[in-house]
Design an enzyme around this catalytic site. Structure first.
Site, PDB file in Angstrom:
ATOM      1  N   TYR A 251      83.625 -12.019  24.426  1.00  0.00           N
ATOM      2  CA  TYR A 251      84.501 -10.737  24.800  1.00  0.00           C
ATOM      3  C   TYR A 251      85.973 -11.643  24.593  1.00  0.00           C
ATOM      4  O   TYR A 251      87.108 -11.518  23.940  1.00  0.00           O
ATOM      5  CB  TYR A 251      84.669 -10.054  25.805  1.00  0.00           C
ATOM      6  CG  TYR A 251      83.757  -9.150  26.221  1.00  0.00           C
ATOM      7  CD1 TYR A 251      82.391  -8.705  25.138  1.00  0.00           C
ATOM      8  CD2 TYR A 251      82.879  -9.087  27.015  1.00  0.00           C
ATOM      9  CE1 TYR A 251      82.013  -7.661  25.361  1.00  0.00           C
ATOM     10  CE2 TYR A 251      82.148  -7.804  27.964  1.00  0.00           C
ATOM     11  CZ  TYR A 251      81.580  -6.990  26.271  1.00  0.00           C
ATOM     12  OH  TYR A 251      80.530  -6.485  26.103  1.00  0.00           O
TER      13      TYR A 251
ATOM     14  N   LYS B  99      69.365 -15.053  27.967  1.00  0.00           N
ATOM     15  CA  LYS B  99      68.258 -15.504  26.175  1.00  0.00           C
ATOM     16  C   LYS B  99      68.374 -17.163  26.305  1.00  0.00           C
ATOM     17  O   LYS B  99      68.340 -17.199  24.913  1.00  0.00           O
ATOM     18  CB  LYS B  99      69.680 -14.504  25.568  1.00  0.00           C
ATOM     19  CG  LYS B  99      68.924 -13.797  24.324  1.00  0.00           C
ATOM     20  CD  LYS B  99      67.420 -12.820  24.348  1.00  0.00           C
ATOM     21  CE  LYS B  99      66.318 -12.551  23.944  1.00  0.00           C
ATOM     22  NZ  LYS B  99      65.202 -12.069  24.217  1.00  0.00           N
TER      23      LYS B  99
ATOM     24  N   ASP C  57      66.478  -9.424  28.695  1.00  0.00           N
ATOM     25  CA  ASP C  57      65.720  -8.248  28.017  1.00  0.00           C
ATOM     26  C   ASP C  57      64.623  -8.164  29.264  1.00  0.00           C
ATOM     27  O   ASP C  57      64.276  -6.765  29.736  1.00  0.00           O
ATOM     28  CB  ASP C  57      64.652  -8.294  26.705  1.00  0.00           C
ATOM     29  CG  ASP C  57      64.694  -9.487  26.242  1.00  0.00           C
ATOM     30  OD1 ASP C  57      64.665 -10.591  27.358  1.00  0.00           O
ATOM     31  OD2 ASP C  57      62.736  -9.961  25.870  1.00  0.00           O
TER      32      ASP C  57
ATOM     33  N   ASP D 112      78.367  -7.442  31.689  1.00  0.00           N
ATOM     34  CA  ASP D 112      79.132  -6.479  31.573  1.00  0.00           C
ATOM     35  C   ASP D 112      77.563  -4.891  31.671  1.00  0.00           C
ATOM     36  O   ASP D 112      77.390  -3.878  32.514  1.00  0.00           O
ATOM     37  CB  ASP D 112      79.408  -5.634  30.159  1.00  0.00           C
ATOM     38  CG  ASP D 112      79.985  -4.436  29.698  1.00  0.00           C
ATOM     39  OD1 ASP D 112      80.409  -3.909  30.456  1.00  0.00           O
ATOM     40  OD2 ASP D 112      80.853  -4.906  28.681  1.00  0.00           O
TER      41      ASP D 112
ATOM     42  N   ASP E  67      76.364  -1.919  35.044  1.00  0.00           N
ATOM     43  CA  ASP E  67      76.458  -0.700  35.050  1.00  0.00           C
ATOM     44  C   ASP E  67      75.212  -0.308  34.864  1.00  0.00           C
ATOM     45  O   ASP E  67      74.941   0.652  35.558  1.00  0.00           O
ATOM     46  CB  ASP E  67      77.096  -0.042  33.829  1.00  0.00           C
ATOM     47  CG  ASP E  67      78.179   0.196  33.257  1.00  0.00           C
ATOM     48  OD1 ASP E  67      79.299  -0.425  34.071  1.00  0.00           O
ATOM     49  OD2 ASP E  67      78.455   0.645  32.033  1.00  0.00           O
TER      50      ASP E  67
END
Ligand code: NAD
Length: 357
Positions: free
Chosen positions: A142, A191, A223, A247, A251
């Site tokens: 980001y 990852k 994942d 992020d 959520d």
């Protein structure tokens, strides 16, 4: 003791939930002999309307001079046509950067009384759920280099995921420190089977883990973590992860609790400074109706007392009052069942304040 709190009410339901939360904080002040001074500052859509920019420098200055920041929520359809870099939500990125808020703490709790609200099967969350997501907030993709370029093959766009050793080390320490106060288990999510940045992440997290021999460390690919959160969420205590993975996962974690109006968050800088806000947005669909659930903001105030002001008895008092509120059968509109008579936003603040006293 006197404390200076910078307060950003923001947009939509922001002012309503913040007023309810400060009424609870006032009661804590009365009971424990503290004085909380609020300095109200502008950010988001309200700032655009009043001074023409979403994050005025005056707001940043006052936040920096405060002991801690309380924020409602920003944004709404009124500002949908504002250009991307001036949208109300940009104020949040600006505040994180300006205030050095690199550690985002998001607890995802299922209160026993509200377990029916979770979209997961009862047997998966039986006995409640208490996960803390620790997300890196000022680095990674980001904030990395980005561009969109014309090439002979057509347009090409990229965003760079980049982490330094120092950025990883400091967020890992936050996660391990939190785990020491909880169930002493960190799951670091990355990852590393594909990304170099994740391989460095894993190496540094392992180094930090050596400083915390009492804390168990697992590594999990993102994942798999997304899957495990809905299959067996109780295996998690603290989830440590990067900006973009955090992020998404935070959520997901908040949705499995089923009640977004209940979830607080903290964004911390070095030292004790922090900004506290509910996880939800400005909920324009219910703004101004005195029906928003202020408990997430009230619980954010409890986090501020604990992490920034070092007042853990006072934080406990708020959390116990919220627990009592639910145990006694009080509900807000979003979590009310068939037989319940819901309380409004203001009345919820008053009731929790009363239970603090
Ligand atoms: P939202 O969280 O505002 O609302 C989603 C749904 O949850 C709505 O139906 C809303 O009524 C309900 N809800 C949210 N908080 C509630 C509460 N306290 N009590 C009862 N019900 C509640 O998300 P959205 O609709 O996607 O976003 C609305 C605006 O908020 C957008 O402009 C978005 O950009 C902004 N936003 C701001 C923040 C922030 O300030 N930190 C975070 C997320 C979204």
């Amino acid at each position: 003791m006197e404390y200076n709190i910078a307060v950003i009410k923001g947009d939509g339901i922001g002012p309503e939930v913040v007023d309810a939360a400060t009424s609870v904080l006032d009661k804590v002040g009365e009971k424990y002999g503290h004085s909380f001074r609020y300095e109200y500052v502008l950010a988001g859509g309200a700032a655009i309307d009043q001074v023409g920019e979403c994050l005025p420098s005056e707001t940043v200055r006052i936040c920096k001079e405060s002991d801690g920041v309380l924020l409602g929520a920003v944004g709404g359809p009124k500002w949908d046509d504002v250009p991307g870099d001036q949208r109300p939500e940009r104020a949040l990125l600006g505040l994180r950067k300006e205030l050095g808020l690199y550690a985002n703490l998001r607890p995802a709790m299922v209160f026993d009384e509200l377990s029916a609200a979770s979209p997961l099967k009862a047997e998966i969350i039986a006995g409640g759920l208490d996960i803390l997501v620790v997300r890196e907030l000022t680095g990674g993709i980001y904030f990395g280099e980005r561009a969109t370029k014309e090439t002979p093959e057509g347009l090409v766009a990229y965003d760079v995921e980049k982490y330094s050793e120092g950025e990883i080390r400091r967020i890992a320490k936050t996660a391990f420190d939190m785990a020491m106060k909880r169930n002493r288990h960190v799951t670091s999510v990355d990852k590393a089977n594909v990304l170099d940045s994740s391989r460095l992440w894993r190496k540094i997290v392992a180094e930090v883990a050596e400083e915390y021999p009492e804390v168990a460390l697992d590594n999990m690919y993102v994942d798999n973590a997304a899957m495990q959160l809905v299959r067996n969420p109780k295996q998690f205590d603290v989830i440590l992860t990067s900006n973009i993975f955090g992020d998404i996962l935070s959520d997901e974690a908040s949705q499995i609790t089923g009640s977004i109006g209940m979830l607080p968050s903290a964004s911390l800088a070095d030292g004790n400074f922090g900004m506290y806000e509910p996880v939800h947005g400005s909920a324009p669909d219910i703004a101004g109706k005195n029906i928003a659930n202020p408990l997430a903001t009230i619980l954010s105030v409890a986090m501020m007392l604990r992490y920034t002001l070092g007042l853990s008895d006072e934080a406990d008092a708020i959390e116990k009052a919220v627990d009592q509120f639910l145990k006694k059968g009080y509900r807000t509109f979003d979590i009310a069942g068939g037989g319940d008579t819901p309380l409004g936003t203001r009345e919820t603040g008053e009731k929790v304040a009363e239970l603090v006293g």
